[in-house]
Enzyme design. Sequence first.
Site, PDB file in Angstrom:
ATOM      1  N   GLY A   1       0.816  -1.214   0.000  1.00 29.55           N
ATOM      2  CA  GLY A   1       0.000   0.000   0.000  1.00 29.55           C
ATOM      3  C   GLY A   1       0.850   1.264   0.000  1.00 29.55           C
ATOM      4  N   ALA A   2       1.789   1.329   0.915  1.00 34.90           N
ATOM      5  CA  ALA A   2       2.631   2.507   1.023  1.00 34.90           C
ATOM      6  C   ALA A   2       3.751   2.213   2.004  1.00 34.90           C
ATOM      7  CB  ALA A   2       1.824   3.711   1.508  1.00 34.90           C
ATOM      8  N   MET A   3       4.723   3.138   2.084  1.00 38.81           N
ATOM      9  CA  MET A   3       5.901   2.884   2.906  1.00 38.81           C
ATOM     10  C   MET A   3       6.346   4.142   3.633  1.00 38.81           C
ATOM     11  SD  MET A   3       8.001   0.716   3.963  1.00 38.81           S
ATOM     12  CE  MET A   3       9.225   1.186   5.177  1.00 38.81           C
ATOM     13  N   GLU A   4       6.617   3.944   4.935  1.00 39.11           N
ATOM     14  CA  GLU A   4       6.845   5.064   5.851  1.00 39.11           C
ATOM     15  C   GLU A   4       8.281   5.576   5.911  1.00 39.11           C
ATOM     16  OE1 GLU A   4       6.097   1.829   6.819  1.00 39.11           O
ATOM     17  OE2 GLU A   4       7.262   1.252   8.598  1.00 39.11           O
TER      18      GLU A   4
ATOM     19  N   HIS B   1      -1.777   6.499   8.388  1.00 43.92           N
ATOM     20  CA  HIS B   1      -0.985   5.358   8.851  1.00 43.92           C
ATOM     21  C   HIS B   1       0.513   5.616   8.631  1.00 43.92           C
ATOM     22  CE1 HIS B   1      -0.242   0.987   9.518  1.00 43.92           C
ATOM     23  NE2 HIS B   1       0.755   1.212   8.684  1.00 43.92           N
ATOM     24  N   GLU B   2       0.870   5.967   7.412  1.00 41.74           N
ATOM     25  CA  GLU B   2       2.297   6.163   7.114  1.00 41.74           C
ATOM     26  C   GLU B   2       2.846   7.352   7.894  1.00 41.74           C
ATOM     27  OE1 GLU B   2       3.453   3.660   5.740  1.00 41.74           O
ATOM     28  OE2 GLU B   2       1.554   2.895   4.930  1.00 41.74           O
TER      29      GLU B   2
ATOM     30  N   HIS C   1       3.564   6.429  11.465  1.00 40.24           N
ATOM     31  CA  HIS C   1       4.793   5.638  11.617  1.00 40.24           C
ATOM     32  C   HIS C   1       5.989   6.517  11.985  1.00 40.24           C
ATOM     33  CE1 HIS C   1       4.076   1.450  10.800  1.00 40.24           C
ATOM     34  NE2 HIS C   1       3.639   1.600   9.567  1.00 40.24           N
TER      35      HIS C   1
ATOM     36  N   GLU D   1       3.501  -2.122  13.446  1.00 38.47           N
ATOM     37  CA  GLU D   1       2.327  -2.219  12.576  1.00 38.47           C
ATOM     38  C   GLU D   1       1.006  -2.295  13.349  1.00 38.47           C
ATOM     39  OE1 GLU D   1       2.498  -1.274   9.767  1.00 38.47           O
ATOM     40  OE2 GLU D   1       4.575  -1.637   9.118  1.00 38.47           O
TER      41      GLU D   1
HETATM   42  N1  PHE Z   1       5.483  -0.807   6.312  1.00 35.92           N
HETATM   43  C1  PHE Z   1       4.460  -0.583   5.323  1.00 35.92           C
HETATM   44  C2  PHE Z   1       3.230  -0.129   6.107  1.00 35.92           C
HETATM   45  O1  PHE Z   1       2.499  -0.870   6.666  1.00 35.92           O
HETATM   46  C3  PHE Z   1       4.085  -1.766   4.520  1.00 35.92           C
HETATM   47  C4  PHE Z   1       5.151  -2.290   3.632  1.00 35.92           C
HETATM   48  C5  PHE Z   1       5.848  -3.439   3.974  1.00 35.92           C
HETATM   49  C6  PHE Z   1       5.461  -1.652   2.462  1.00 35.92           C
HETATM   50  C7  PHE Z   1       6.831  -3.954   3.158  1.00 35.92           C
HETATM   51  C8  PHE Z   1       6.415  -2.168   1.635  1.00 35.92           C
HETATM   52  C9  PHE Z   1       7.104  -3.313   1.980  1.00 35.92           C
HETATM   53  O2  PHE Z   1       3.006   0.971   6.347  1.00 35.92           O
HETATM   54 ZN    ZN Z   2       2.478   0.189   8.576  1.00 34.13          ZN
END
Ligand code: PHE
Ligand code: ZN
Length: 877
Positions: free
Chosen positions: A264-267, A300-301, A304, A323
């Site tokens: 979905g996305a990355m923090e 969410h991101e 984080h 998470e």
């Molecule tokens: N850490 C990200 C999230 O939950 C998810 C994610 C995991 C994205 C692995 C890319 C690779 O916000």
């Molecule tokens: Zn996350």
Amino acid sequence: MKTETAPVRLADYRPPEFLIDTVHLTLNLHPDATRVSARLALRPNGEAADLVLVGDELTALSVSLDDLPLTAKQYEAGPDRLVVRNVPRRPFTLTIETEINPTANSKLMGLYRSSGTYCTQCEAEGFRRITYFLDRPDVLAVYTTHIEAPKASAPVLLSNGNLTASGDIKGTDRHFAVWHDPFPKPSYLFAMVAGDLGVIRDTFVTASGRNVALGIYCEHGKEARCGYAMEALKRAMRWDETAFGREYDLDVFNIVAVSDFNMGAMENKGLNVFNDKYVLADTETATDVDFGFIEGVIAHEYFHNWTGDRITCRDWFQLCLKEGLTVFRDQEFSSDMRSRPVKRISDVRTLQARQFPEDAGPLAHPVRPEVYAEINNFYTPTVYEKGAEVVRMLKTILGDAGFRAGMDLYFARHDGQAVTIEDFLACFHETTGTDLTQFMRWYRQAGTPQLAAEGAYDAAAKTYTLRLSQTTPPTPGQPVKEPLHIPVRFGLVGQNGADLQYERASGASVTGDVIHLTQPSQTIVFHGVSSRPVPSLLRGFSAPVRLTIDAPEADLRFLLRADTDPFNRWQAAQTLLMRALIDGTASARAGRAASIEPALVDALAEVAGNDGLEPAFRAQALLLPSEADVAREIGRDVDPDAIAAARNAIRAAIAGRIGPRLTEIADAMATRGRFSPDAASAGRRALANIALDLAAAGGDADAVARIVARYHAADNMTDRLAALSTLAAAARVERIAALEDFHARYRDDALVLDKWLALEATVPAAETLPRVRALIADTAFAAANPNRIRALVGSFAGGNQTQFNRADGAGFDFLADYVSDLDRRNPQTAARLLVNFRSWRALEPKRREKAERALRRIAQVSDLSSDTRDIVTRTLA
Ligand code: PHE
Ligand code: ZN
């Protein structure tokens, strides 16, 4: 490709032999030959004489120690390891040059290209595909990133932290930028983006008055679709200040939307990278559900930044530390922005649809796993959604103030550290004095507990006796389970709908409206109860358990009409509907027609038409459990065709009895004026669309005509897509023209076409599988794009119960072939698709046998990735 990996165990955790204080990265970007130079300031942290760094598909060009080039004899470099023998027992620097090919990187891990843009994805183990490193979350370093790229094709150069320098490289067509991130971080939070992108900008002033420059980057021409995400980001930043006392800490916060993304996305610190599906939205192209997801994922991101980035995980077993907690935080945020009860209902629906089947099948694992073969496969509903439920229970047990005090201590004590679940819980123990030893089992023990309740009222003694018992079924590797601390929020509902008072309770600790069940079984006696109550248990879904109670239907209908807890009103409707669907399925299998109690239908109509309730809630009450929900509740010897037949018959019966009433309700929901994605307007649309869908269920010609007209007249994507899915899900002939029209309207918009692909894939008809195959062969289907793959193949396998589970096994064979092929290019996405087999053992014997055969065929493929190998092995075990 990583094929064979020994399992990693939590019990084997050892601190790193070396630490890295600073990283200076220079990335000289080139489509198929990017040069990476990494200068690492290392220092010993153990006794090891040799430095071992990990890599993945890397080629080392040179290695220097304290700026002296090492000869080929002084180090060993392979694709997945760099070993430097007998390094100094003091701080030293190591400079490593590697060359990588971003264009050929179809795994979308490490440095890759998405529509020409260079971008990185490093969680969990992608950084090792950029350079050799101590690629583990307990090695925290300060990063300085120097990027060089052609000015024309990559005018935008981004990385973590703050921009410290930029300019042209004289005598060339290239330019550079230097970014410095002062916050020590693990390698999985590193990010770099370079490309020709559009941007929208804004600013945010933090509570203490710091100015933050905000940017959202996207493909040129899509800037106007970033506005909603920007507003959501500012709301999230403000909310974290008030709800958790957390301020943002850098001068810039950037988000980049890319079209090729595995998740979905990355923090990444200060530079979140998003699947564009969770950024881009406008009235024309996004539904209310999309807007809600965007708000939630943006938040969410962002959240984080504190729960994940400032405080990170010691090792990947602690994944739920960031998470589960961050999902809890984004759920709370959305509840405050929207309707709390409706958000809770939809989160519980998701938990039950995704996590419960995982917990009941071969892939079950604890919220904190103890062993893994491939960490990519542990980004699961158990870690995320059940992880969030565990945090929610903690708050229920400790109360708002106790929870906040523990969180405050956690942030104060562990800022800048990589920690464990034990560290997290210790903060709550210390601030509140609560013993959380038993609570810790929620993290260690897999499986969904069964909570059974039985109650009896003694009119003479004025007592109400409630017997609660818990059992957790065995799961892989955990045959015996211990009792958990289950917080059961409750009310004893009196005849007028208000909760009855009682003088005292014995048999369990009861604090406020929470019963603390800690033993396998406890009998709680409430004294001084003036009349027979109807128990309302597990209010707000206060624990992730399956509650069984032998409540008479009349009591459940009473709760549906009268409970003060909106969640349990909804739950009462679901329980009644589920009983009807399960009975109906048994009837269908026996060749009889399914039916539903008129009294239930009337109760539903009453709730749906009750203007005293918010429309979004009324919509939820009208939404029947899905075919998959029914399959999960039946749990064994499942016949998906019988479930579908029963569900269709019951929907038709509801339409037959209250169709016109539903149409009136929908008409009353019409909104005037400009479209607004706010929660109240979205709720009105949801109720109208769900009511009309149900009204058309019997195939009444007028009702169907109304849907077709609504499709054409819609002035927003929510209504248009809802009408189209009504036609598609009923497999009516009208769907063909409507789907064609939809495709023609949106042929150039990939994200909208994903909605179309998903509808094509979920049509419950025998021609769907050949249609899915044809769409894959079609050139318009970009085989490398995870969003396309999930929309088509994922929706077919995960959202089309009758066709994926076709009696002839063709659905299983299709998925097996597709996954085996995709695995060679994108193992992570392949493995996730394969998870759709997780409930195969619950099928009736003929289908079960065909599913097993398909799984065994995958297992026989040589050179499977560690991702797919791990899922297929555990699914068959
Ligand atoms: N850490 C990200 C999230 O939950 C998810 C994610 C995991 C994205 C692995 C890319 C690779 O916000
Ligand atoms: Zn996350």
